[in-house]
Structures are given as C-alpha cells and as structure tokens.
Design an enzyme around this catalytic site. Structure first.
Site, PDB file in Angstrom:
ATOM      1  N   ASP A  69      -5.830 -21.788   3.664  1.00  0.00           N
ATOM      2  CA  ASP A  69      -5.011 -20.471   4.433  1.00  0.00           C
ATOM      3  C   ASP A  69      -5.852 -19.942   4.839  1.00  0.00           C
ATOM      4  O   ASP A  69      -6.881 -19.257   3.678  1.00  0.00           O
ATOM      5  CB  ASP A  69      -4.199 -20.008   3.219  1.00  0.00           C
ATOM      6  CG  ASP A  69      -3.315 -19.421   3.398  1.00  0.00           C
ATOM      7  OD1 ASP A  69      -2.033 -19.867   4.356  1.00  0.00           O
ATOM      8  OD2 ASP A  69      -3.100 -18.119   3.145  1.00  0.00           O
ATOM      9  N   PHE A 151     -10.363 -18.904  18.341  1.00  0.00           N
ATOM     10  CA  PHE A 151      -8.661 -19.085  18.243  1.00  0.00           C
ATOM     11  C   PHE A 151      -8.572 -18.257  17.833  1.00  0.00           C
ATOM     12  O   PHE A 151      -8.991 -17.342  17.060  1.00  0.00           O
ATOM     13  CB  PHE A 151      -7.737 -20.477  17.613  1.00  0.00           C
ATOM     14  CG  PHE A 151      -8.233 -20.754  16.325  1.00  0.00           C
ATOM     15  CD1 PHE A 151      -9.082 -20.995  15.625  1.00  0.00           C
ATOM     16  CD2 PHE A 151      -7.346 -20.277  15.301  1.00  0.00           C
ATOM     17  CE1 PHE A 151      -8.999 -21.862  14.564  1.00  0.00           C
ATOM     18  CE2 PHE A 151      -7.242 -20.515  13.651  1.00  0.00           C
ATOM     19  CZ  PHE A 151      -8.824 -21.122  13.624  1.00  0.00           C
ATOM     20  N   TYR A 153      -7.953 -14.529  16.372  1.00  0.00           N
ATOM     21  CA  TYR A 153      -8.915 -13.702  16.809  1.00  0.00           C
ATOM     22  C   TYR A 153     -10.209 -13.474  16.941  1.00  0.00           C
ATOM     23  O   TYR A 153     -10.792 -12.100  17.011  1.00  0.00           O
ATOM     24  CB  TYR A 153      -8.304 -12.962  15.306  1.00  0.00           C
ATOM     25  CG  TYR A 153      -7.249 -12.338  14.677  1.00  0.00           C
ATOM     26  CD1 TYR A 153      -6.243 -11.121  15.294  1.00  0.00           C
ATOM     27  CD2 TYR A 153      -6.401 -12.845  14.274  1.00  0.00           C
ATOM     28  CE1 TYR A 153      -4.898 -11.399  14.515  1.00  0.00           C
ATOM     29  CE2 TYR A 153      -5.476 -12.625  13.358  1.00  0.00           C
ATOM     30  CZ  TYR A 153      -4.389 -11.789  13.600  1.00  0.00           C
ATOM     31  OH  TYR A 153      -3.177 -11.838  13.420  1.00  0.00           O
ATOM     32  N   ASP A 154     -10.163 -14.365  17.506  1.00  0.00           N
ATOM     33  CA  ASP A 154     -12.117 -14.673  17.704  1.00  0.00           C
ATOM     34  C   ASP A 154     -11.825 -13.675  18.916  1.00  0.00           C
ATOM     35  O   ASP A 154     -13.265 -13.198  18.574  1.00  0.00           O
ATOM     36  CB  ASP A 154     -12.723 -16.110  18.103  1.00  0.00           C
ATOM     37  CG  ASP A 154     -12.272 -16.662  16.860  1.00  0.00           C
ATOM     38  OD1 ASP A 154     -12.120 -16.181  15.488  1.00  0.00           O
ATOM     39  OD2 ASP A 154     -12.239 -18.162  16.737  1.00  0.00           O
ATOM     40  N   ARG A 180     -14.194 -20.524   7.199  1.00  0.00           N
ATOM     41  CA  ARG A 180     -13.960 -22.048   7.097  1.00  0.00           C
ATOM     42  C   ARG A 180     -15.018 -23.116   6.650  1.00  0.00           C
ATOM     43  O   ARG A 180     -15.482 -24.348   5.932  1.00  0.00           O
ATOM     44  CB  ARG A 180     -13.406 -22.779   8.439  1.00  0.00           C
ATOM     45  CG  ARG A 180     -12.228 -23.803   8.203  1.00  0.00           C
ATOM     46  CD  ARG A 180     -11.649 -23.551   8.840  1.00  0.00           C
ATOM     47  NE  ARG A 180     -10.682 -22.694   8.821  1.00  0.00           N
ATOM     48  CZ  ARG A 180     -10.945 -22.133   9.530  1.00  0.00           C
ATOM     49  NH1 ARG A 180     -11.540 -21.831  11.090  1.00  0.00           N
ATOM     50  NH2 ARG A 180      -9.780 -21.123   9.933  1.00  0.00           N
TER      51      ARG A 180
END
Ligand code: IMP
Length: 197
Positions: A69, A151, A153-154, A180
């Site tokens: 999450d 992907f 908000y990158d 991550r």
C-alpha cells in the site's frame, strides 16, 4: 510455493517482478475478482487488509501473499493525498486524473512546487504469520508533468539529489532509490525465511 501479489496495478506488478527476480502472480489470476475494502487508517493497515483478504481466499495455504500500500504525501496539501493517492480525484479515477488534481490544488495555492514523499508499506502474510515493513523516498513535486517513465505521480516527482522527475529518470534509477525498493529490501529476508521453512 508461489508468491501472490495482492494488487492488480500493472506498474507495481512490473516493479515487484523486477525487484524480487521471481514469478509474482497477480491475485486475479489465482482467485479471480475479489473486492478488497481498504478501510484502514494507515498504509500499514491497508497493506495488511489487502494481503489478509487474498490469503483468506486462496486454497493453497503454503503460498505467500504480499501486498503494497503506497502513496504520496505533499507538504503544501497537508500531507494529502496520502493513503488516498489511488483515488484522490474520486473512486475509479485514473493516474492522470489524480495527478491533475494535485497540480490544480498546488496552482490554486499559487505554488509551482512543494516538498513531498512517497511511502510504501509491504505486508507479508503466510501460515507463519503477518509482517509489515516500510520504505520512504523524499523529494518534491512540481506542477509541470515531465516524462513517461514510471506510473502514478512519477511525472511530477523529483527525488532529492536529482533535477529530473521520475517520469524522465531511467527505471533503474528509480529502482535504486525508491520507497518500494527500501521496503522490499526489508521484506526480502522475511520472504526468504518463510521460503526456507
Ligand atoms: P494503492 O495501489 O492503493 O497502494 O495506491 C497507490 C497509489 O499511490 C498509486 O495508484 C499511485 O497513484 C501512487 N503511487 C504509489 N507508488 C507510486 C510510485 O512509485 N510512483 C508513482 N505513484 C505511486
């Protein structure tokens, strides 16, 4: 023994597969469409809810279910969207809608950037118990999206120490610094311990 990911987010599946270097099954391919109600108050609670929902639904109790999450917290927006990152512009909103909402809100405050950070909570659920680990990546968000890598908000996130967004930076760069990766680094020894039991 399989590793099942309690997510159908293509970006996350790709990143997990790269990071763990083994086959990761998206939960839909194992148990089909199950509704997961993410009603926790923190990334950790929501990660556990996702992994436990899928573990309870699978037949093979020797499997390991992992979930992530994650989200972005933006200082100028009072640390929003936080746990609501995937649905900031409403239920079913696309990554593009969510990103646009952040840009619009920053612009309405007359800002063109704000400090921000990503959080990832990873839950690991198996017959050996439940674990949660965290990782963070600090930087800032800007109001002009740049690049198509990554992907979510990158395209508006510039990590600390860089002058390009994660949309512009190579995926290997993101891999070396991401929230991550940091959480996976902590999750790996736990997963290995379970695999070797
Ligand atoms: P979740 O799937 O409920 O954990 O929602 C995560 C949401 O946070 C995604 O839909 C993205 O909007 C955002 N997010 C999390 N990690 C990243 C990342 O590495 N890059 C860009 N956006 C991210």
């Amino acid at each position: 023994m399989g590793i099942i990911l309690a997510s159908n987010n293509k970006g996350k599946i790709k990143e997990f597969q790269e990071y763990l270097n083994c086959e990761i099954l998206p939960y839909k391919s194992v148990v089909g469409d199950i509704e997961i109600i993410e009603d926790g108050n923190s990334f950790a609670q929501n990660a556990l809810i996702k992994a436990k929902t899928i573990y309870n639904a699978i037949d093979n109790k020797d499997a390991i279910v992992i979930s992530d999450d994650s989200g972005i917290s933006i200082k100028a927006l009072g640390n929003k969207p936080g746990i609501y990152s995937a649905r900031y512009a409403g239920k079913g909103a696309s990554d593009k809608d969510n990103l646009q909402k952040v840009i619009d809100e920053l612009k309405s405050l007359n800002l063109d950037s704000s400090p921000a950070f990503y959080t990832a909570a990873i839950a690991i659920v198996s017959k050996w118990g439940e674990y949660v680990v965290h990782g963070w990546m600090h930087g800032k968000v800007i109001t002009t999206p740049k690049g198509n890598n990554g992907f979510g908000y990158d395209p508006i996130f510039i990590p600390e120490g860089f002058d390009k967004t994660l949309g512009e930076l190579d995926s290997q760069v993101k891999k070396s610094i991401s929230h991550r990766t940091k959480a996976i680094d902590l999750a790996l020894p736990i997963i290995e311990l379970i695999l070797n039991k």
